[in-house]
Write an enzyme that holds these catalytic residues in place. Sequence first.
Site, PDB file in Angstrom:
ATOM      1  NE  ARG A  42      48.827 -25.611  41.720  1.00  0.00           N
ATOM      2  CZ  ARG A  42      49.622 -24.145  40.430  1.00  0.00           C
ATOM      3  NH1 ARG A  42      49.019 -22.882  39.865  1.00  0.00           N
ATOM      4  NH2 ARG A  42      50.518 -25.337  39.946  1.00  0.00           N
ATOM      5  CB  SER A 111      45.724 -16.298  37.785  1.00  0.00           C
ATOM      6  OG  SER A 111      46.105 -17.013  38.664  1.00  0.00           O
ATOM      7  CE  LYS A 140      45.947 -23.027  35.996  1.00  0.00           C
ATOM      8  NZ  LYS A 140      46.172 -21.871  36.783  1.00  0.00           N
TER       9      LYS A 140
END
Length: 213
Positions: A42, A111, A140
Site C-alpha cells: 500500500r 474493503s 488511515k
Amino acid sequence: MPIDPSRYRLCLVTDRALGRGRPLVEIVMEAVAGGVTMVQLREKSATTRAFLEEARALKAALAGRGVPLIVNDRTDVALAVGADGVHVGQTDMPVEAVRAIVGPDVAIGLSITDAGQIARADAGAADYLGIGPLHPQKTKPDASAPLELGGFAKLRRMTGKPVLAIGGVKAEDVPMLVEEGATGVAVVSAIMAAEDPEVAARAFVDAWKSETR
C-alpha cells in the site's frame, strides 16, 4: 480461486511511514520469516514510478516463497509486475471493471465497512473481503468508525467468502476473530511499527496455532 485460502491467514499491509526509516523490503522479509502468508503493498503518496519499483522489488524478494503479493488500488502496477492480486476500496475502480482488466487468475479483494457495502454486487464479485476497521487506528485518517468484534461478526455472517479482519488488529484479537469465522487478519501497525517484525509476526502465528490445535 486464484489464491489458496490458507494464504489469507496473516496478511501484512505495508505502511512505510511506520517503518522507522528501514527499507520496506527488509521489513517485509523479516515479517515473512516470522510467518506472514500474504503481503499487500500500500503506497498512498508514492509516485507511479516509485510504486512500480517497490512492487518489482517485493515481487522479486517473495519469489519462490509461496507468499502472494497484492497491490493496493493500482491495477496498472499489479499487472506491470505480475502481482497475485489487487485490493480495492469503495471509491476505487469497481471489482467487475478490475476483473475485466486483470482476468480470472488474479485475486481481487474489496474493503468493506458496513452491511450496505457487503450486500452489493461489487462484494459478490470479489474473491475476498477485508472487513474493518476492527478497532480505532491511525494508519488511515479517513477510516470509518470501528466495528469492534460485534460489528465484525455481524458482517462476517453475511458472506461465505474469505474474510480478513483489518484495522488495529492485535495478536490477542485472534482467538475471538477465529471464533467469529475470520479467515485471516490483515495487519499494519502491529508488524510495520514493531522493533522486530519477525517476532511481531510470530505472535500472530502462535495465536492462530493455539486456536486450531
